[in-house]
Design a protein around this motif. Structure first.
Motif, short mmCIF file in Angstrom:
data_model
loop_
_atom_site.label_atom_id
_atom_site.label_comp_id
_atom_site.label_asym_id
_atom_site.label_seq_id
_atom_site.Cartn_x
_atom_site.Cartn_y
_atom_site.Cartn_z
N ASP A 180 0.80 -1.22 0.00
CA ASP A 180 0.00 0.00 0.00
C ASP A 180 0.84 1.28 0.00
O ASP A 180 0.35 2.36 0.32
N ARG A 181 2.11 1.16 -0.39
CA ARG A 181 2.97 2.33 -0.51
C ARG A 181 3.36 2.54 -1.97
O ARG A 181 3.33 1.62 -2.77
N GLN A 182 3.71 3.77 -2.29
CA GLN A 182 4.24 4.04 -3.62
C GLN A 182 5.72 3.64 -3.67
O GLN A 182 6.43 3.72 -2.67
N VAL A 183 6.15 3.22 -4.85
CA VAL A 183 7.53 2.76 -5.04
C VAL A 183 8.14 3.52 -6.21
O VAL A 183 7.50 3.70 -7.25
N LEU A 184 9.36 3.97 -6.05
CA LEU A 184 10.12 4.62 -7.12
C LEU A 184 11.26 3.70 -7.52
O LEU A 184 12.14 3.40 -6.70
N VAL A 185 11.24 3.22 -8.77
CA VAL A 185 12.28 2.34 -9.29
C VAL A 185 13.18 3.15 -10.21
O VAL A 185 12.71 3.71 -11.20
N VAL A 186 14.47 3.23 -9.88
CA VAL A 186 15.43 4.01 -10.66
C VAL A 186 16.43 3.07 -11.32
O VAL A 186 17.14 2.33 -10.62
N LEU A 286 8.56 -6.55 -10.70
CA LEU A 286 7.81 -7.69 -10.17
C LEU A 286 7.92 -7.74 -8.65
O LEU A 286 6.95 -8.10 -7.97
N LEU A 287 9.07 -7.37 -8.13
CA LEU A 287 9.27 -7.35 -6.68
C LEU A 287 8.33 -6.35 -6.02
O LEU A 287 7.69 -6.65 -5.00
N ALA A 288 8.22 -5.16 -6.62
CA ALA A 288 7.33 -4.14 -6.08
C ALA A 288 5.87 -4.57 -6.17
O ALA A 288 5.10 -4.40 -5.21
N GLU A 289 5.48 -5.15 -7.30
CA GLU A 289 4.09 -5.55 -7.50
C GLU A 289 3.70 -6.70 -6.57
O GLU A 289 2.63 -6.67 -5.94
N ALA A 290 4.57 -7.70 -6.46
CA ALA A 290 4.25 -8.87 -5.63
C ALA A 290 4.18 -8.53 -4.15
O ALA A 290 3.48 -9.20 -3.38
N ASN A 291 4.90 -7.48 -3.74
CA ASN A 291 4.88 -7.08 -2.33
C ASN A 291 3.84 -6.01 -2.04
O ASN A 291 3.86 -5.40 -0.97
N GLY A 292 2.92 -5.77 -2.99
CA GLY A 292 1.74 -4.96 -2.70
C GLY A 292 1.86 -3.48 -2.91
O GLY A 292 1.11 -2.71 -2.29
N ALA A 293 2.77 -3.01 -3.78
CA ALA A 293 2.89 -1.57 -4.03
C ALA A 293 1.60 -1.02 -4.60
O ALA A 293 0.95 -1.65 -5.43
N SER A 294 1.22 0.17 -4.15
CA SER A 294 0.00 0.80 -4.67
C SER A 294 0.25 1.50 -6.00
O SER A 294 -0.66 1.64 -6.82
N LEU A 295 1.48 1.96 -6.23
CA LEU A 295 1.85 2.66 -7.44
C LEU A 295 3.35 2.48 -7.64
O LEU A 295 4.12 2.50 -6.66
N VAL A 296 3.77 2.29 -8.89
CA VAL A 296 5.20 2.12 -9.18
C VAL A 296 5.61 3.18 -10.20
O VAL A 296 5.13 3.17 -11.34
N VAL A 297 6.46 4.10 -9.78
CA VAL A 297 6.96 5.16 -10.64
C VAL A 297 8.36 4.76 -11.11
O VAL A 297 9.19 4.33 -10.31
N THR A 298 8.62 4.90 -12.41
CA THR A 298 9.89 4.44 -12.96
C THR A 298 10.72 5.60 -13.50
O THR A 298 10.19 6.55 -14.06
N VAL A 299 12.03 5.48 -13.32
CA VAL A 299 12.99 6.43 -13.87
C VAL A 299 14.06 5.61 -14.60
O VAL A 299 14.63 4.67 -14.03
N GLY A 300 14.31 5.96 -15.86
CA GLY A 300 15.34 5.25 -16.62
C GLY A 300 14.89 3.94 -17.23
O GLY A 300 15.71 3.20 -17.77
N LEU A 301 13.62 3.63 -17.16
CA LEU A 301 13.07 2.41 -17.76
C LEU A 301 12.22 2.80 -18.96
O LEU A 301 11.10 3.29 -18.79
#
Length: 394
Positions: A180-186, A286-301
């Protein structure tokens, strides 16, 4: 001038770029041995974006490719990225160069020639922005065949990894709370450091879980952020960055072998492995999604059509495609977030309110006859408040 050019520029009268040769037919093994100022000598048909990014990140002075960097099968992105970064690329010199150039020899690249001292040991084509643009026009004709191959590879990958993609089987649990947290993947894509700078307000306001992938982990650390999770090959990530991360996830091959795990053990850092055939970027998502992230923001992808085709017949191509389908509307590009994110109250409005309050106070003090010293104190206080707000919104 680019860093690679500064590192490789010779001080002698002979023209060109000079560096220590690092020779390997396998690009992956070569990338792990590179140091700033080296000249990478490899045999890589259709240099892809990921390989080019790793070469630029390593700070190479130049690249010598035994094979064509653009074969014409599809419009691959690697050569363009190298040339934009100021890295000389001498192309199509022939496979004999891998035997004739000794690893550790001092090479000089000039105008398509590869020299050891004053002796020319190989000759190819030194790519320019113009030559790459011309080659890319012809390469676009091969896109149809690549799309057919991509479709076939996607079906095969789904058969092999359907439990991972559909059910999350094999995704490691992490101790950092993500649900239920937002995740930033860089990740270390083009201009990712610039994109990250534009997201400072977003990070400050929402405090997302920070996941650094390969070079993206170093970028987070250099920007003053502590990665909550690091995903990637430890051999390609700085020691201080690895020590700063809360958790390290090392991608492993399906046979269990995990490149870079020995380095993690030598550093005394705990890590978990993630056995899968996808690349590190996809595994982080996949790690962020499987662990229940509410939103995944990407940088460099980046995952447009050109990026998919850029990977050619790589097994990571269907992984990237299916991973993004899996995340669906949870996945948001960082550039869009930076563009849309605005502070609720503008700096200008806050400054006007503070100014009005200070002016009223100064006027009251002046009328009351308290004295000039209090007026000066009020002015100093106002300047301090303005400086504080500037720092807050910098």
């Amino acid at each position: 001038m680019k860093l690679s050019g500064l590192l490789g520029r010779t001080n002698h009268e002979l023209p060109g770029v000079v560096g220590v040769a690092r020779v390997d037919r396998r690009s992956g093994d070569l990338l792990r041995r590179l140091s700033p100022g080296d000249v990478a000598v490899l045999d890589h048909v259709d240099i892809d974006r990921r390989t080019a990014e790793a070469l630029v990140h390593a700070g190479v002075a130049g690249v010598v490719n035994a094979s064509p960097s653009i074969s014409g099968r599809f419009p691959n992105l690697g050569p363009e990225l190298l040339v934009e970064a100021g890295v000389p690329l001498v192309d199509g010199v022939g496979t004999a160069v891998l035997r004739e150039i000794r690893d550790g020899a001092k090479l000089r690249l000039h105008d398509g020639g590869v020299f050891v001292g004053e002796k020319e040991v190989a000759r190819g084509v030194q790519q320019t922005a113009e030559s790459i643009a011309d080659a890319m026009i012809g390469a676009k004709a091969g896109m149809a065949a690549q799309l057919e191959a991509f479709s076939a590879n996607t079906i095969e990958f789904l058969r092999r990894e359907r439990s991972l993609i559909l059910d999350g089987v094999g995704v490691p649990e992490v101790f950092v709370p993500i649900r239920d947290r937002q995740v930033l993947v860089v990740a270390g894509g083009p201009r990712h450091a610039e994109e990250l700078r534009k997201l400072r307000k977003y990070i400050r306001e929402y405090r997302p879980v920070l996941i650094g992938v390969d070079a993206g982990a170093d970028t987070l650390h250099d920007a003053g952020f502590k990665p909550d999770v690091i995903v990637g090959d430890p051999d390609a990530i700085g020691t201080e960055t690895l020590k700063s991360g809360s958790e390290v996830v090392v991608p492993a091959q399906t046979d269990g072998h995990a490149p870079g795990l020995e380095r993690i053990q030598d550093l005394g850092i705990g890590a978990v492995t993630f056995p899968a055939t996808g690349n590190a970027e996809d595994l982080a998502l996949l790690l962020a999604e499987a662990n229940g992230a509410s939103l995944v923001v990407t940088v460099g992808l980046q995952a447009g059509l050109r990026e998919f085709l850029d990977r050619g017949n790589s097994g990571s191509t269907p992984s990237t495609f299916l991973t993004r389908l899996k995340l669906g509307n949870k996945l948001v590009d960082g550039h869009a977030v930076a563009t849309l994110h605005r502070s609720r109250v503008s700096l200008g409005l806050i400054t006007l309110l503070v100014l009005a309050a200070v002016v009223a106070m100064v006027a009251a003090l002046a009328v009351s006859g308290v004295g000039q010293v209090y007026v000066d104190l009020a002015a100093d206080a106002f300047r301090s408040v303005v400086d504080w707000f500037r720092g807050l919104f910098a």
